[in-house]
Every structure is written in structure tokens, then in C-alpha cells.
Design an enzyme around this catalytic site. Structure first.
Site, mmCIF file in Angstrom:
data_model
loop_
_atom_site.group_PDB
_atom_site.id
_atom_site.type_symbol
_atom_site.label_atom_id
_atom_site.label_comp_id
_atom_site.label_asym_id
_atom_site.label_seq_id
_atom_site.Cartn_x
_atom_site.Cartn_y
_atom_site.Cartn_z
ATOM 1 C CG ASP A 99 4.022 3.016 -4.739
ATOM 2 O OD1 ASP A 99 3.947 1.774 -4.745
ATOM 3 O OD2 ASP A 99 3.449 3.742 -5.564
ATOM 4 C CG ASP A 199 4.373 -1.905 -7.641
ATOM 5 O OD1 ASP A 199 3.722 -1.045 -8.256
ATOM 6 O OD2 ASP A 199 5.223 -2.642 -8.194
ATOM 7 C CG ASP A 316 0.824 2.025 -13.666
ATOM 8 O OD1 ASP A 316 1.941 2.542 -13.900
ATOM 9 O OD2 ASP A 316 0.623 1.256 -12.706
HETATM 10 C C1 GLC Z 1 2.912 -1.472 -10.848
HETATM 11 C C2 GLC Z 1 3.178 0.001 -10.951
HETATM 12 C C3 GLC Z 1 3.808 0.283 -12.276
HETATM 13 C C4 GLC Z 1 5.100 -0.494 -12.360
HETATM 14 C C5 GLC Z 1 4.889 -1.976 -12.088
HETATM 15 C C6 GLC Z 1 6.188 -2.673 -11.827
HETATM 16 O O1 GLC Z 1 1.978 -1.899 -11.761
HETATM 17 O O2 GLC Z 1 2.015 0.721 -10.738
HETATM 18 O O3 GLC Z 1 4.035 1.648 -12.477
HETATM 19 O O4 GLC Z 1 5.671 -0.332 -13.622
HETATM 20 O O5 GLC Z 1 4.100 -2.195 -10.955
HETATM 21 O O6 GLC Z 1 6.711 -2.230 -10.594
#
Ligand code: GLC
Ligand code: CA
Length: 539
Positions: A99, A199, A316
Site C-alpha cells: 500500500d 491510496d 473501508d
Molecule cells: C484511503 C484508505 C483509508 C484511509 C484514507 C486516508 O481511503 O483506504 O483507509 O483512511 O485513504 O489515508
């Protein structure tokens, strides 16, 4: 014929490390735990693991707030454990996709710690500072629409954070920051990772003074530069890269994923998620609207120059069998039906841990049961908006990210075999019935439907390349044909607790997968069972 890349025939499995498998009894999942479960993943048949962040982090947003991009959080293990995971996974033909969280870092990252020290140091310009805040808003503040700016007392300036104030946004306009990011990516590529899930990557081209967050004018330049400087250089089109892009449309998805543009392999689009939320708002309620779902997928299946990704679940989102399926009477059948519907479309499917067991949402009854910063701050938002107290828990519960984050259910021993200690988040009480051991022992389980779908994709080019055509059917019946090489395949799913009918002029040549045991040799006038789903080759 186009040359098929490995990630076009493979299925990717997302692991949320904190919740997958604890190996040392501290109640938190870790890298050694994942290594222990590689044989399970190999049995499922996946081609890669997307690993949610394992980097050093104060865990304000469970690792999506990174304080050291080149090290592993001690609760997950060490760099040596990470090297071992990459090596062991490779033996199972599984690649590790990391990630990449580079829209923002943690406020505890050394860059930000330095940046805060004075206005004129080297790292100041790695972040975004203004003398006065503008109207940009941030999630995770508990004060919706809260300001995305927090005052830094030392300098009197404000820094931008589109997420929590512990997640300051990085300044992509600074070429030195970009060079650092690419260098860090190469550090991981050199250790053997197979690519990146990126992300909120659609935000890196933001134009702060115009209050433009997603799809800024330089976004695609940055991605092309990143590709050339890192994964493109190291791995060519063997790299799997997938952008998280809540803003994506089929048009922008082609910009990201047309191979000729040398940006990403694919993006995650969210239209099939957001369109089911009441008023497009995550915590106001969800209802599966099948005609709308058909319209959205049919549109995305027409993507021509680019490549789709396919998913229901991630860390999420709530569990799909609870949000779109029926997690009571038809749990198994609806979990299988949703899998069949998704996996036989064009694109790379992603499975979120436990989805292959038909894991369900958690029966939350109290705010204290939520861990997630989004859930806790959304509850405050609702309270401030005047929502009566009794409605807040059910509203958050339905879509809370914690539904996906409860520990993986391995067996019926205490804590579902996830940990011998106290789990960081409660295990779903239904683990005695729903767990991997039970699924593996039952040839009719959801697990074997996923296994079969993964296998079918590996063996059949029509799944990878066939043209997609939506059929005109009853509202709650989602049926499509895939046409490939003079052959024709029908995929049909009844997305309903009710029976439905389907009629056609076709005859069945071969049944490829079916979640009921009734015969399918005559499909001229079918009475479909609740959540019945199948794929057949037609004559
Ligand atoms: C993305 C991730 C989420 C996180 C956000 C901020 O949407 O999937 O889990 O809170 O980014 O990094
Ligand atoms: Ca642990």
C-alpha cells in the site's frame, strides 16, 4: 490477440494485517501470522496479496498515517519478517503488493518533524503551508465540514490535511518530495514487491489555492513520472499498480490505465458503492438498487483502452453479504451469487479477507465498540447535526469500516483462532458457525465458489477478454453474456430474496458454475430461486 498480463488473469487478495493472524499473542495480526496462512491462500488460488500498510506508524488511521516509509511497525514485525513474507509468498507464486500512502504522511514522520522546526528548512516545502486557511474541508475531524487546516503554533502558519490533523498532506509540487517518494518505492521494489495499491492517488495533483482536490491538472504527469522513475523502470508491465480513485469515471480510468500512457495498471472506481448510499452519504443508509447496479457495471465494462478492477469489499467498506446480500437466511447463496456476478466480468477481481467465507457485518450495539477514527468522528458529526442519540449507532454500524476490520475467522476455538491473547477489535460472535475450517470441510461452502471462480479465470480467456453485453431482464435479475472467439457464455444472477423468472431462446452446452443443485439443461423458461446464480456456455 492482445498479450495477457499476469494480473489480468489473476485474483488479488487484500489483507488487513492487524486483523488477519496474530502469531505472538499480543492480539494484533502480524507478518509472521500471514506467513503461517500462505498455504490457505495458495489453496484459494490467488495471484497476489495487497497488503494494507505495515509501515511504522502511530496508527491514528491504522497505518494510513506513515511515520517511516522504510521500516515496519513493530507490532507487525521487522524488515526481516517482511523479506521473509516476500520470499515465502514467492514460493507459493503469490506476489506482494504494498500500500503506497503518499498523499499524506504522519505528523510524526521525520520530514514533518523537521518541517515544523522553521519556515526555511529543506523539509518545510515537503508539506503545504498557508498564512490563512481557505475553505478546504477534511474528514476525520468530528466537526463536519471541518477545516482541512491546522495552525502550527511555532510559525503561526497553517498546514493542510485532507484527512486527520495527524495526516499532513505532502506537497507534490515539490520535485524533491517526488524524488524521495520514487526512491522509497524503489527501496521496496528492490526487496521484491510486485507493485503498489495507491491510496487516494487522485488527490496528489491538487491545486490548493483553487480548492481543487481530485484530478488536478498535473496528476497524470506525476503518475507518468512515477512510472518511469520506479515500477515501470524496474518491472515494466509486470508491475501491478492500482490507484484508489473515488473520483474515477470511465473516461478518467482510461487516462490512468491505457497502457500506451504508461501510468497505472488499473484503478478502483467506486460508483457501484456510492450510488447505493442514501443521498450519496456513507452514514445515511445503503440499499442495493439492482437496475442502477446494472447500469453502472454495464458502463464500466465498455472500458476500451483501459483495464477495470472488480471488487465489493475492502477495509473501508461494510461486508457485502450484509450490505447487498442477505446475511441471514440466504447468507451462503447470496455470498456465492455476488461472487459469481463480479468475478466473471472483465477486469481484475479483488477479494477482501473473509469475503471468501461469507463473513458478515458485526452486530454493533454501542459506540464504544468502534475503533475506527472515521466511525468515531462520524458519530460526532451526526450528533452535532442533531441526529437523535438512539439513531447514531445503527447509522454508523451499517457502513462502518470496523465491519471489515474485525479479526479473520479461522476456526471455532476462542477468538476464532486469530489470537491466543485479547484481540484488538472484538471477533464477530458468529465465528463458531462462520470460519475457514468449517468452510474448508464443506464442499458447498462459499470458499469453494471463490476457489472455482479463480480457477475459471486462469483457464478461460473469455473471462479475461470476452465482450460484455447486458441482457434485458426482470429488474432484480442481473444477466450478461460474454462473447469470445465465436463462443457465447451466459452469467445470470438473481439478486433477490424472491424468486424471479428468466426466459431465453438459448440452449446450454455446459454448466460452468451454479450455486443451486437444480438442473439447468432447459433455460427457455426458468423459475429462479432466491439468489440463484450460474454461468453456462451456450450452444
Ligand atoms: C484511503 C484508505 C483509508 C484511509 C484514507 C486516508 O481511503 O483506504 O483507509 O483512511 O485513504 O489515508
Ligand atoms: Ca501480533
Amino acid at each position: 490477440m492482445k498479450k495477457t498480463k499476469w494480473w489480468q488473469k489473476a485474483v488479488i487478495y487484500q489483507i488487513y494485517p492487524r486483523s488477519f493472524q496474530d502469531s505472538n499473542g499480543d492480539g494484533v495480526g502480524d507478518l509472521q501470522g500471514i506467513i503461517k496462512r500462505l498455504d490457505y491462500l495458495q489453496k484459494l488460488g490467488i495471484g497476489a496479496i495487497w497488503l494494507s500498510p505495515v509501515y511504522k506508524s502511530p496508527m491514528d488511521d491504522n497505518g494510513y498515517d506513515i511515520s517511516d516509509y522504510r521500516d515496519i511497525a513493530p507490532e507487525f514485525g521487522t524488515l526481516a519478517d517482511m523479506d521473509a513474507l516476500i520470499a515465502e509468498a514467492k514460493k507459493c507464486n503469490i506476489r506482494i503488493i504494498m500500500d503506497l500512502v503518499v498523499n499524506h504522511s504522519s505528523d510524526e514522520h521525520a520530514w514533518f518533524v523537521e518541517a515544523r522546526k522553521s519556515k526555511d528548512n529543506f523539509y518545510r516545502d515537503f508539506y503545504i503551508w498557508r498564512d490563512e486557511p481557505n475553505d478546504l474541508v477534511s474528514g476525520f475531524t468530528g466537526d463536519w465540514p471541518g477545516s482541512a487546516w491546522t495552525k502550527d503554533d511555532a510559525s503561526g502558519q497553517y498546514y493542510l490535511h485532507l484527512f486527520s490533523k495527524k495526516q499532513p498532506d505532502l506537497n507534490w509540487e515539490n520535485p524533491k518530495l517526488r524524488a524521495e517518494v520514487y526512491d522509497m518505492m524503489n527501496f521496496w521494489l528492490d526487496r521484491g514487491v510486485g507493485g503498489f495499491r495507491m491510496d487516494v492517488i487522485d488527490m496528489i495533483g491538487k491545486v490548493v489555492d483553487e480548492e481543487l482536490v481530485a484530478n488536478g491538472p498535473k496528476l497524470h504527469d506525476y503518475l507518468q513520472e512515477m512510472n518511469r522513475a520506479s515500477f515501470g523502470k524496474k518491472l515494466g508491465d509486470e508491475a501491478l499498480t492500482v490507484g484508489e480513485t473515488w473520483s474515477a469515471t470511465p473516461e478518467s480510468a482510461e487516462l490512468y490505465s491505457d497502457p500506451a500512457r504508461e501510468e497505472l495498471s488499473m484503478v478502483f472506481q467506486f460508483e457501484h458503492i456510492v450510488a447505493m448510499w442514501k443521498n450519496g452519504q456513507k452514514y445515511q443508509g445503503t440499499r442495493l438498487n439492482v437496475p442502477k447496479l446494472k447500469e453502472i457495471f454495464a458502463k464500466w465494462q465498455k472500458l476500451d483502452k483501459g483495464w477495470n478492477s472488480l471488487f465489493w469489499d475492502n477495509h473501508d467498506l461494510p461486508r457485502v453479504v450484509s450490505s447487498y446480500g442477505n446475511d441471514g437466511k440466504y447468507r451462503v447463496q447470496s455470498a456465492k451469487a455476488l461472487a459469481i456476478l463480479l468475478h466473471l466480468m472483465k477486469g481484475t477481481p479483488y477479494i477482501y479477507e473473509g469475503e471468501e467465507l461469507g463473513m458478515t457485518n458485526f452486530p454493533f450495539t454501542d459506540l464504544s465498540q468502534f475503533d475506527d477514527i472515521e466511525a468515531r468522528t462520524a458519530a460526532e458529526d451526526l450528533r452535532k447535526a442533531g441526529v437523535p442519540e438512539a439513531q447514531i449507532v445503527p447509522m454508523i454500524a451499517a457502513n462502518s469500516r470496523d465491519n471489515a476490520r474485525t479479526p479473520m475467522q479461522w476456526d471455532d476455538s476462542s477468538n476464532a483462532g486469530f489470537t491466543t491473547g485479547l484481540p484488538w477489535l472484538a471477533v464477530n460472535p458468529n465465528y463458531r458457525e462462520i470460519n475457514a475450517t468449517a468452510c474448508l470441510a464443506d464442499p458447498d461452502s462459499v470458499f469453494y465458489t471463490y476457489q472455482k471462480l479463480i480457477q475459471l479465470r486462469k483457464e478461460n480467456d473469455w473471462i479475461v477478454w470476452g465482450n460484455f453485453e447486458l441482457l434485458n431482464t426482470a429488474d432484480e435479475v442481473f444477466a450478461y453474456v460474454r462473447l469470445f472467439d465465436g463462443r457465447k457464455y451466459l452469467v445470470l444472477v438473481n439478486l433477490s430474496d424472491q424468486t424471479n423468472t428468466f426466459s431465453s431462446v438459448w440452449t446450454v452446452k455446459e454448466v460452468l458454475i451454479h450455486n443451486y443443485n437444480n438442473k439447468l439443461d432447459d433455460i427457455s423458461a426458468l423459475q429462479l430461486q432466491p439468489w440463484e446464480a450460474f454461468a453456462v456456455e451456450l450452444d
